[in-house]
Design a protein around this motif. Structure first.
Motif, PDB file in Angstrom:
ATOM      1  N   ARG A   3       0.832  -1.182   0.000  1.00 60.24           N
ATOM      2  CA  ARG A   3       0.000   0.000   0.000  1.00 60.24           C
ATOM      3  C   ARG A   3       0.870   1.235   0.000  1.00 60.24           C
ATOM      4  NH1 ARG A   3      -4.386   0.515   4.624  1.00 60.24           N
ATOM      5  NH2 ARG A   3      -2.882   1.737   5.740  1.00 60.24           N
ATOM      6  N   ASP A   4       0.533   2.202  -0.834  1.00 60.94           N
ATOM      7  CA  ASP A   4       1.065   3.543  -0.750  1.00 60.94           C
ATOM      8  C   ASP A   4      -0.076   4.472  -1.126  1.00 60.94           C
ATOM      9  OD1 ASP A   4       1.016   4.180  -3.564  1.00 60.94           O
ATOM     10  OD2 ASP A   4       2.919   3.137  -3.830  1.00 60.94           O
ATOM     11  N   VAL A   5       0.128   5.772  -1.023  1.00 62.42           N
ATOM     12  CA  VAL A   5      -0.983   6.696  -1.245  1.00 62.42           C
ATOM     13  C   VAL A   5      -1.437   6.741  -2.699  1.00 62.42           C
ATOM     14  CG1 VAL A   5      -0.668   8.223   0.736  1.00 62.42           C
ATOM     15  CG2 VAL A   5       0.677   8.587  -1.330  1.00 62.42           C
ATOM     16  N   ASN A   6      -0.589   6.371  -3.645  1.00 58.64           N
ATOM     17  CA  ASN A   6      -0.940   6.450  -5.060  1.00 58.64           C
ATOM     18  C   ASN A   6      -1.434   5.135  -5.653  1.00 58.64           C
ATOM     19  OD1 ASN A   6      -0.121   9.185  -5.217  1.00 58.64           O
ATOM     20  ND2 ASN A   6       1.992   8.508  -5.313  1.00 58.64           N
ATOM     21  N   ARG A   7      -1.132   4.014  -4.994  1.00 56.39           N
ATOM     22  CA  ARG A   7      -1.460   2.715  -5.572  1.00 56.39           C
ATOM     23  C   ARG A   7      -1.622   1.677  -4.464  1.00 56.39           C
ATOM     24  NH1 ARG A   7      -1.904   2.137 -10.565  1.00 56.39           N
ATOM     25  NH2 ARG A   7      -1.254   0.418 -11.845  1.00 56.39           N
ATOM     26  N   LEU A   8      -2.653   0.864  -4.589  1.00 54.27           N
ATOM     27  CA  LEU A   8      -2.857  -0.260  -3.687  1.00 54.27           C
ATOM     28  C   LEU A   8      -2.650  -1.537  -4.492  1.00 54.27           C
ATOM     29  CD1 LEU A   8      -6.102   0.881  -1.823  1.00 54.27           C
ATOM     30  CD2 LEU A   8      -3.735   1.154  -1.092  1.00 54.27           C
ATOM     31  N   THR A   9      -2.143  -2.567  -3.848  1.00 57.63           N
ATOM     32  CA  THR A   9      -1.880  -3.830  -4.538  1.00 57.63           C
ATOM     33  C   THR A   9      -2.390  -4.998  -3.713  1.00 57.63           C
ATOM     34  OG1 THR A   9       0.121  -2.891  -5.529  1.00 57.63           O
ATOM     35  CG2 THR A   9      -0.067  -5.270  -5.549  1.00 57.63           C
ATOM     36  N   ALA A  10      -3.117  -5.884  -4.380  1.00 54.18           N
ATOM     37  CA  ALA A  10      -3.577  -7.126  -3.766  1.00 54.18           C
ATOM     38  C   ALA A  10      -3.069  -8.269  -4.636  1.00 54.18           C
ATOM     39  CB  ALA A  10      -5.093  -7.141  -3.679  1.00 54.18           C
ATOM     40  N   GLN A  11      -2.874  -9.441  -4.016  1.00 51.56           N
ATOM     41  CA  GLN A  11      -2.262 -10.543  -4.744  1.00 51.56           C
ATOM     42  C   GLN A  11      -2.755 -11.876  -4.199  1.00 51.56           C
ATOM     43  OE1 GLN A  11       2.163 -11.548  -4.396  1.00 51.56           O
ATOM     44  NE2 GLN A  11       2.048 -10.172  -6.166  1.00 51.56           N
ATOM     45  N   THR A  12      -2.791 -12.873  -5.089  1.00 48.89           N
ATOM     46  CA  THR A  12      -3.112 -14.230  -4.671  1.00 48.89           C
ATOM     47  C   THR A  12      -2.404 -15.210  -5.596  1.00 48.89           C
ATOM     48  OG1 THR A  12      -4.913 -15.690  -3.988  1.00 48.89           O
ATOM     49  CG2 THR A  12      -5.212 -14.509  -6.066  1.00 48.89           C
ATOM     50  N   LEU A  13      -2.303 -16.446  -5.161  1.00 50.15           N
ATOM     51  CA  LEU A  13      -1.697 -17.511  -5.959  1.00 50.15           C
ATOM     52  C   LEU A  13      -2.769 -18.563  -6.203  1.00 50.15           C
ATOM     53  CD1 LEU A  13       0.956 -18.697  -7.185  1.00 50.15           C
ATOM     54  CD2 LEU A  13       1.197 -19.947  -5.036  1.00 50.15           C
ATOM     55  N   ILE A  14      -3.024 -18.851  -7.481  1.00 51.11           N
ATOM     56  CA  ILE A  14      -4.068 -19.798  -7.851  1.00 51.11           C
ATOM     57  C   ILE A  14      -3.435 -21.067  -8.401  1.00 51.11           C
ATOM     58  CG2 ILE A  14      -6.096 -20.180  -9.304  1.00 51.11           C
ATOM     59  CD1 ILE A  14      -5.368 -16.716  -9.058  1.00 51.11           C
ATOM     60  N   LYS A  15      -3.785 -22.182  -7.823  1.00 54.96           N
ATOM     61  CA  LYS A  15      -3.248 -23.475  -8.276  1.00 54.96           C
ATOM     62  C   LYS A  15      -4.133 -24.007  -9.397  1.00 54.96           C
ATOM     63  CE  LYS A  15      -1.079 -24.270  -3.909  1.00 54.96           C
ATOM     64  NZ  LYS A  15      -1.073 -24.902  -2.629  1.00 54.96           N
ATOM     65  N   ALA A  16      -3.899 -23.470 -10.601  1.00 57.68           N
ATOM     66  CA  ALA A  16      -4.656 -23.853 -11.793  1.00 57.68           C
ATOM     67  C   ALA A  16      -3.851 -23.423 -13.010  1.00 57.68           C
ATOM     68  CB  ALA A  16      -6.025 -23.165 -11.788  1.00 57.68           C
ATOM     69  N   PRO A  17      -4.111 -24.012 -14.167  1.00 60.15           N
ATOM     70  CA  PRO A  17      -3.404 -23.619 -15.392  1.00 60.15           C
ATOM     71  C   PRO A  17      -3.740 -22.178 -15.801  1.00 60.15           C
ATOM     72  CG  PRO A  17      -4.589 -25.707 -15.687  1.00 60.15           C
ATOM     73  CD  PRO A  17      -5.025 -25.130 -14.384  1.00 60.15           C
ATOM     74  N   ILE A  18      -2.782 -21.503 -16.399  1.00 58.67           N
ATOM     75  CA  ILE A  18      -2.942 -20.106 -16.797  1.00 58.67           C
ATOM     76  C   ILE A  18      -4.148 -19.911 -17.718  1.00 58.67           C
ATOM     77  CG2 ILE A  18      -1.284 -20.270 -18.721  1.00 58.67           C
ATOM     78  CD1 ILE A  18      -1.748 -17.160 -16.507  1.00 58.67           C
ATOM     79  N   GLU A  19      -4.365 -20.832 -18.652  1.00 59.21           N
ATOM     80  CA  GLU A  19      -5.489 -20.698 -19.586  1.00 59.21           C
ATOM     81  C   GLU A  19      -6.824 -20.704 -18.848  1.00 59.21           C
ATOM     82  OE1 GLU A  19      -1.979 -22.554 -21.562  1.00 59.21           O
ATOM     83  OE2 GLU A  19      -3.136 -23.111 -19.780  1.00 59.21           O
ATOM     84  N   MET A  20      -6.918 -21.532 -17.849  1.00 62.33           N
ATOM     85  CA  MET A  20      -8.142 -21.612 -17.065  1.00 62.33           C
ATOM     86  C   MET A  20      -8.335 -20.359 -16.209  1.00 62.33           C
ATOM     87  SD  MET A  20      -9.222 -24.529 -14.388  1.00 62.33           S
ATOM     88  CE  MET A  20     -10.825 -24.556 -13.662  1.00 62.33           C
ATOM     89  N   VAL A  21      -7.255 -19.905 -15.583  1.00 62.65           N
ATOM     90  CA  VAL A  21      -7.325 -18.690 -14.756  1.00 62.65           C
ATOM     91  C   VAL A  21      -7.785 -17.513 -15.615  1.00 62.65           C
ATOM     92  CG1 VAL A  21      -5.949 -17.036 -13.425  1.00 62.65           C
ATOM     93  CG2 VAL A  21      -5.624 -19.499 -13.076  1.00 62.65           C
TER      94      VAL A  21
END
Length: 141
Positions: A3-21
């Motif tokens: 987090r900063d005042v100009n940009r917020l970032t959220a993230q996750t890791l998905i156990k699935a193939p890229i095409e499906m995601v």
């Protein structure tokens, strides 16, 4: 999460193939099933024209109809299986990246916050949606 005042970032890791995601993230049939911050909310209307210059429209509301809002953005850049960049109707930029790793797909959403809502609420909102997406994607595999 960062987090900063100009940009917020959220993230996750998905156990699935890229095409499906990618398919689950971009297909309106699927978006309506995972795009909510809690069980009390849903996204009854989804329109997605996934191309540079195209538009995404989401109607998010509580299931009892007491609250709701529209999320509208125009796509700036689409790089299949890698990146989606868009600008919201109030001129805020968002970038979503998809990175294949040995553990799965790392999905990161970085966005410019709006000024009316506290940063921690916006951060939690975005992270909740990513968490719902992870659960939906991994249960669909």
């Amino acid at each position: 999460m960062q987090r900063d005042v100009n940009r917020l970032t959220a993230q996750t890791l998905i156990k699935a193939p890229i095409e499906m995601v990618w398919e689950l993230w971009t297909n309106p049939v699927h978006i309506g099933k995972w795009n909510n911050m809690s069980e009390e909310w849903h996204t009854p209307v989804v329109e997605n024209d996934l191309r540079a210059g195209g538009k995404l429209y989401l109607r998010m509301e509580t299931k009892d109809g007491s609250e709701g809002f529209d999320y509208i953005c125009n796509y700036d850049e689409i790089v299949m299986y890698k990146k989606i960049a868009h600008t919201t109707s109030d001129n805020r930029k968002t970038t979503i990246t998809f990175v294949e790793t040995e553990e799965g797909v790392r999905l990161t959403e970085a966005f410019e916050p709006e000024s009316e809502t506290p940063l921690d609420v916006q951060q939690e909102f975005c992270q909740s949606i990513l968490n719902n997406f992870k659960h939906y994607a991994e249960s669909t595999v």
